[in-house]
Scaffold this motif. Structure first.
Motif, PDB file in Angstrom:
ATOM      1  N   SER A 136       0.830  -1.205   0.000  1.00  0.00           N
ATOM      2  CA  SER A 136       0.000   0.000   0.000  1.00  0.00           C
ATOM      3  C   SER A 136       0.864   1.254   0.000  1.00  0.00           C
ATOM      4  O   SER A 136       0.615   2.198  -0.754  1.00  0.00           O
ATOM      5  N   ALA A 137       1.907   1.255   0.838  1.00  0.00           N
ATOM      6  CA  ALA A 137       2.798   2.414   0.901  1.00  0.00           C
ATOM      7  C   ALA A 137       3.553   2.601  -0.406  1.00  0.00           C
ATOM      8  O   ALA A 137       3.742   3.740  -0.876  1.00  0.00           O
ATOM      9  N   LEU A 138       3.981   1.507  -1.013  1.00  0.00           N
ATOM     10  CA  LEU A 138       4.712   1.599  -2.275  1.00  0.00           C
ATOM     11  C   LEU A 138       3.842   2.164  -3.393  1.00  0.00           C
ATOM     12  O   LEU A 138       4.317   2.932  -4.239  1.00  0.00           O
ATOM     13  N   TYR A 139       2.568   1.793  -3.400  1.00  0.00           N
ATOM     14  CA  TYR A 139       1.659   2.329  -4.410  1.00  0.00           C
ATOM     15  C   TYR A 139       1.571   3.847  -4.290  1.00  0.00           C
ATOM     16  O   TYR A 139       1.721   4.583  -5.282  1.00  0.00           O
ATOM     17  N   GLY A 140       1.326   4.333  -3.068  1.00  0.00           N
ATOM     18  CA  GLY A 140       1.210   5.772  -2.867  1.00  0.00           C
ATOM     19  C   GLY A 140       2.498   6.507  -3.149  1.00  0.00           C
ATOM     20  O   GLY A 140       2.505   7.574  -3.782  1.00  0.00           O
ATOM     21  N   LEU A 141       3.622   5.948  -2.724  1.00  0.00           N
ATOM     22  CA  LEU A 141       4.910   6.609  -2.918  1.00  0.00           C
ATOM     23  C   LEU A 141       5.292   6.657  -4.398  1.00  0.00           C
ATOM     24  O   LEU A 141       5.790   7.666  -4.892  1.00  0.00           O
ATOM     25  N   ALA A 142       5.048   5.557  -5.115  1.00  0.00           N
ATOM     26  CA  ALA A 142       5.352   5.541  -6.550  1.00  0.00           C
ATOM     27  C   ALA A 142       4.511   6.567  -7.299  1.00  0.00           C
ATOM     28  O   ALA A 142       4.998   7.253  -8.206  1.00  0.00           O
ATOM     29  N   SER A 143       3.254   6.689  -6.907  1.00  0.00           N
ATOM     30  CA  SER A 143       2.371   7.663  -7.553  1.00  0.00           C
ATOM     31  C   SER A 143       2.856   9.087  -7.317  1.00  0.00           C
ATOM     32  O   SER A 143       2.878   9.916  -8.234  1.00  0.00           O
ATOM     33  N   VAL A 144       3.269   9.364  -6.087  1.00  0.00           N
ATOM     34  CA  VAL A 144       3.709  10.717  -5.737  1.00  0.00           C
ATOM     35  C   VAL A 144       5.030  11.056  -6.420  1.00  0.00           C
ATOM     36  O   VAL A 144       5.197  12.130  -7.005  1.00  0.00           O
ATOM     37  N   LEU A 145       5.997  10.149  -6.350  1.00  0.00           N
ATOM     38  CA  LEU A 145       7.326  10.438  -6.882  1.00  0.00           C
ATOM     39  C   LEU A 145       7.341  10.575  -8.401  1.00  0.00           C
ATOM     40  O   LEU A 145       8.217  11.243  -8.961  1.00  0.00           O
ATOM     41  N   SER A 146       6.385   9.954  -9.067  1.00  0.00           N
ATOM     42  CA  SER A 146       6.341  10.041 -10.529  1.00  0.00           C
ATOM     43  C   SER A 146       5.582  11.270 -11.025  1.00  0.00           C
ATOM     44  O   SER A 146       5.535  11.527 -12.231  1.00  0.00           O
ATOM     45  N   GLN A 147       4.990  12.043 -10.126  1.00  0.00           N
ATOM     46  CA  GLN A 147       4.205  13.207 -10.527  1.00  0.00           C
ATOM     47  C   GLN A 147       4.994  14.209 -11.382  1.00  0.00           C
ATOM     48  O   GLN A 147       4.515  14.644 -12.433  1.00  0.00           O
ATOM     49  N   PRO A 148       6.193  14.626 -10.960  1.00  0.00           N
ATOM     50  CA  PRO A 148       6.909  15.623 -11.777  1.00  0.00           C
ATOM     51  C   PRO A 148       7.203  15.157 -13.203  1.00  0.00           C
ATOM     52  O   PRO A 148       7.132  15.955 -14.142  1.00  0.00           O
ATOM     53  N   VAL A 149       7.535  13.873 -13.358  1.00  0.00           N
ATOM     54  CA  VAL A 149       7.809  13.352 -14.709  1.00  0.00           C
ATOM     55  C   VAL A 149       6.553  13.430 -15.560  1.00  0.00           C
ATOM     56  O   VAL A 149       6.589  13.882 -16.726  1.00  0.00           O
ATOM     57  N   LYS A 150       5.430  13.025 -14.985  1.00  0.00           N
ATOM     58  CA  LYS A 150       4.179  13.060 -15.741  1.00  0.00           C
ATOM     59  C   LYS A 150       3.746  14.500 -16.022  1.00  0.00           C
ATOM     60  O   LYS A 150       3.182  14.797 -17.080  1.00  0.00           O
ATOM     61  N   GLY A 151       4.002  15.398 -15.066  1.00  0.00           N
ATOM     62  CA  GLY A 151       3.695  16.806 -15.303  1.00  0.00           C
ATOM     63  C   GLY A 151       4.531  17.370 -16.443  1.00  0.00           C
ATOM     64  O   GLY A 151       4.038  18.133 -17.284  1.00  0.00           O
ATOM     65  N   ARG A 152       5.797  17.009 -16.477  1.00  0.00           N
ATOM     66  CA  ARG A 152       6.678  17.467 -17.570  1.00  0.00           C
ATOM     67  C   ARG A 152       6.189  16.927 -18.911  1.00  0.00           C
ATOM     68  O   ARG A 152       6.192  17.629 -19.932  1.00  0.00           O
ATOM     69  N   LEU A 153       5.759  15.677 -18.936  1.00  0.00           N
ATOM     70  CA  LEU A 153       5.253  15.090 -20.171  1.00  0.00           C
ATOM     71  C   LEU A 153       3.982  15.789 -20.638  1.00  0.00           C
ATOM     72  O   LEU A 153       3.778  15.995 -21.843  1.00  0.00           O
TER      73      LEU A 153
END
Length: 412
Positions: free
Chosen positions: A63-80
């Motif tokens: 559960s923690a890994l799901y939330g952390l992966a989602s949060v940490l990938s935000q800037p990359v997806k925002g840049r895209l």
């Protein structure tokens, strides 16, 4: 009302005017539905792990890994999104995220914890960046600055409700049907909400904004003022993350399991109501002053927890910092917009979301270490809020930049 009174009293905002604007209700509603997996998936993953005969420790980790992966990938997806447009990011991300959530109960039993971990991390990494995308669309959907101010407060305030409705819905589906069904419905809701947003003309037609110099833009995005704002918001996230553990510890100490959900629910509901009040009118002072004031009130609201031992008094007390959370976050978004160069707003908003999420993870981890020390645990939310206020006081965002942004928006 006399002309004098009208001139003195700040104008009130009618939310009907916001929601009645073309595409505003569709974008807000679609984003809320599409982001329900943020509140549902962590609970559904834990419940599925337990139903599969695995330990609760593994479920908590996934559960923690799901939330952390989602949060940490935000800037990359925002840049895209800034580079290729929203539709090119939202739709593939939603399809991948939904497919992986559905695949988890089918494939993981054959591959053990390693495969389950890989699927969950991949699902988190591909969660659609709907929140950052919506914030980037408000200027085009609502050119009027006052209506945008109200929309931002309404948008920010309703986000907390996802973490009340989402877990309850996931638990109800798992209990009525099965955890696998809860994951499937979570995936379906995420895909449906994303489709509503991505097919709306403002999102579908949004095109990348050309920048004059990629090197200069990169330096500007990493400006000290913007970086300090994100660092401050990590302190806000720390307070929120600590609250969840504090609620569990308090429920355990008093033997009342409902407290583990009651405190976060009271905090989130107060955030929603505070956002409605804040967005109803134009408040005096610059955005910077409102940000500092909101942060000071957010800190002050946590202090009673140091002296309150009655769980129901503590539940009432968390309503005060909750009421000012939306003020802080909404002002932070306005300030971020003012300090961000053209063509990088989605990425900047994504960094803001990331900073709060990382702060939440840190707050949860620190609170877990302090769970046996009641006073230190109760002080941790205030410590996070104090950190945020200190950073803001030491490195105030450029008020001139915010005023220039207001002037630009008023004449857009």
């Amino acid at each position: 009302m006399s002309p004098t009174a009208s001139a003195v009293s700040p104008p009130r905002i009618i939310y009907g005017a916001v929601l009645g604007s073309p595409y505003a209700a569709r974008l807000l509603g679609g984003t809320l539905i599409g982001r329900l997996p943020n509140g549902m998936a962590p609970v559904a993953i834990v419940l599925w792990t337990l139903a599969a005969g695995r330990s609760i420790a593994l479920g908590g980790l996934l559960s923690a890994l799901y939330g952390l992966a989602s949060v940490l990938s935000q800037p990359v997806k925002g840049r895209l999104m800034d580079r290729y447009g929203q539709r090119a990011v939202h739709l593939p991300a939603a399809v991948l995220n939904s497919s992986l959530l559905i695949t988890l109960p089918l494939a993981a039993p054959h591959g053990g914890p390693a495969l389950a971990t890989a699927i969950v991390v991949a699902a988190g990494l591909t969660a659609p960046p709907l929140e950052a995308g919506l914030r980037a669309l408000w200027p085009s959907v609502l050119p009027d600055l006052r209506l945008r101010h109200a929309a931002l407060a309404l948008d920010t305030g309703t986000q907390g409700l996802l973490y009340i409705v989402g877990p309850l819905l996931a638990a109800a589906l798992a209990s009525t049907y099965s955890p696998a069904a809860a994951l499937a419905i979570t995936a379906a809701l995420g895909l449906a909400g994303t489709l509503v947003v991505a097919t709306a003309p403002p999102s579908r037609n949004r095109r990348p904004t050309p920048t004059t110099s990629s090197a200069g833009t990169a330096r500007r995005l990493a400006s000290p003022q913007l970086a300090s704002l994100f660092v401050a918001l990590a302190g806000v996230g720390c307070a929120i993350g600590a609250l969840n553990v504090l609620a569990v510890a308090m429920s355990d100490a008093h033997g009342q399991q409902m407290l583990s959900g009651l405190l976060p629910a009271a905090f989130s509901a107060s955030s929603f109501l505070g956002g409605l009040v804040y967005g109803r009118r134009t408040w005096p002072g610059s955005t910077t002053r409102q940000l500092v004031f909101g942060s000071a009130a957010f800190l002050t609201g946590w202090l009673p927890l140091l002296a309150l031992h009655n769980p129901y008094a503590a539940t009432a007390a968390v309503a005060l910092p909750g009421a000012f959370l939306t003020v802080v976050v909404a002002c932070a978004y306005v300030t971020t917009d003012a300090l961000t160069p053209t063509g990088r707003t989605s990425e900047a908003y994504a960094w803001l979301i990331c900073s709060i999420g990382v702060g939440q993870a840190a707050g949860t981890a620190l609170a877990g270490r302090l769970a046996d020390h009641a006073l230190a645990l109760a002080a941790l939310p205030a410590a996070g809020a104090a950190f945020a206020l200190t950073v803001l006081l030491l490195t105030r965002p450029d008020q001139g930049a915010v005023r220039r942004d207001r002037h630009r928006c008023r004449h857009a």
